[in-house]
Write an enzyme that holds these catalytic residues in place. Structure first.
Site, short mmCIF file in Angstrom:
data_model
loop_
_atom_site.label_atom_id
_atom_site.label_comp_id
_atom_site.label_asym_id
_atom_site.label_seq_id
_atom_site.Cartn_x
_atom_site.Cartn_y
_atom_site.Cartn_z
CB VAL A 1 -1.04 0.14 1.41
CG1 VAL A 1 -0.22 0.13 2.52
CG2 VAL A 1 -2.12 0.96 1.19
CE LYS A 2 3.02 2.79 5.01
NZ LYS A 2 3.38 3.82 5.97
CG ASP A 3 3.89 0.18 -4.32
OD1 ASP A 3 4.98 -0.06 -3.41
OD2 ASP A 3 3.59 -0.83 -4.94
#
Length: 380
Positions: free
Chosen positions: A47-49
């Site tokens: 999700v941090k992309d």
């Protein structure tokens, strides 16, 4: 997912599936729709992309990143670093990632493979200590020409990435799925459960859903025991300051991007390592989803909330949509003891016993490591 040729891996960030967790729902006796937002299908694996892409692109727009000069420095648990390293590999920036020792070797390997420099720091160092991953990043930023910290803990583009992408994707998937007699749906997101690290994910998701879709949606935050992010603070007393194995969620300080306002996050739950890893096992064995430990934390929190006085009505409401944010995959944790125990040290299944019986009478010298079986050994 894109149905056309995209220009770079950054075009494959996000656009992740919302998947029914029907087998777990049945096992738990739930009548509601239990749905998982599976973020490991994003290009960088988490999700941090999303925040990495937005922070880099906004810094470029604002003139803060200069090609050939800027060095991106970031303190991280690993996934934001991987997203930044991916973006910077594409755009041509140098990257330095500072990361606590407890974070997995796989994360460091992925970072180095993408061209980043990695500096490890003591896990036990307080966030405001010069030896912490934040303290070391600040020192490097001061002393390295062109150094810039995009700062996921304070950068408004962290929650904005989820308010503008993750949240709308969830809403669109729920709204565009018709309600049928076999699969009833309220047509809205009724409950959203997510873990908190920097807090940008849950804050952005809340704003996307509560302000623009369903103001009555219940947002449930999940925080590991040993962390201090949950509100009210009394929730954090049990296990305060203790170390926890799950990576990517929880902190010993309150990041600026986290809203603890009850208007944004309705309820908080504390989770432990054991229940988190048991939930990972459920997601793998029942749903075929190879998720990481923080996904287990989110699911265990969701199931506990659905058993609570507040949640049991939702749990037994057909068509109610309960979304669980699953932040990353198991790629980053393959060498961690908790995963090796889960994968390789479980009780032998009935099928494993049958295999052993068959191979006792076999003359084959084929070997297998499944459940510790070795043909040479069982045939002796």
């Amino acid at each position: 997912m894109a149905s056309h040729i995209i220009d770079s891996a950054l075009g494959a960030v996000g656009h992740t599936p919302l998947i029914r967790l029907d087998r777990i729902a049945k096992l738990e006796g739930l009548q509601c729709n239990l749905l998982g937002k599976v973020e490991y299908t994003s290009a960088g694996g988490s999700v941090k992309d999303r925040i990495a892409k937005r922070m880099v692109e906004e810094a470029e727009r604002e003139g803060k990143l200069v090609p050939g000069h800027s060095v991106v420095i970031e303190p991280t648990s690993g996934n934001t670093g991987i997203g930044l390293a991916m973006a910077c590999a594409i755009k041509g920036y140098s990257v330095i990632i500072t990361m606590p020792n407890k974070m997995s070797l796989e994360k460091e390997a992925a970072l180095r493979a993408l061209g980043a420099e990695v500096v490890r720091t003591p896990t036990e160092a307080a966030w405001d200590s010069p030896e912490s991953h934040i303290g070391v990043a600040n020192r490097l930023q001061r002393e390295i020409p062109g150094g810039i910290i995009l700062d996921q803990y304070r950068n408004v583009n962290n929650p904005l990435a989820h308010e503008y992408t993750t949240g709308p994707e969830i809403v669109e998937a729920v709204v565009s799925t018709p309600s049928t007699s076999d699969r009833p749906s309220s047509g809205k997101v009724d409950v959203l459960v997510a873990g908190a690290g920097t807090g940008g994910t849950i804050t952005g998701l809340s704003r996307a859903i509560k302000k623009k879709h369903n103001k009555d949606c219940v947002i449930v935050g999940v925080d590991p025991k040993g962390s201090i992010l949950a509100f009210p603070d009394t929730l954090n007393v049990d296990g305060e300051g203790s170390q926890y194995v799950v990576e990517g969620i929880g902190y010993d300080f309150i990041p600026d991007v986290l809203s603890r306002d009850p208007a944004d996050v309705d309820e908080w739950l504390k989770t432990g390592d054991d229940e988190s890893f048991e939930a990972v096992r459920l997601l793998m064995r029942r749903e075929g989803l190879l998720v990481g430990g923080s996904s287990g934390s989110a699911l265990s929190g969701a199931l506990r909330w659905l058993r609570s006085d507040q949640g049991k009505t939702v749990a037994q409401t057909k068509g109610a949509n309960v979304v669980v944010l699953l932040p990353d995959g198991v790629r980053n944790y393959m060498s961690k003891p908790w995963f090796l125990k889960l994968a390789l040290e479980g009780e032998p299944s009935p099928l494993a016993h049958r295999i052993a019986e068959v191979l006792k009478t076999s003359k084959s010298n084929v070997k297998t490591n499944a459940n510790g079986l070795n043909v040479d050994e069982v045939s002796k």
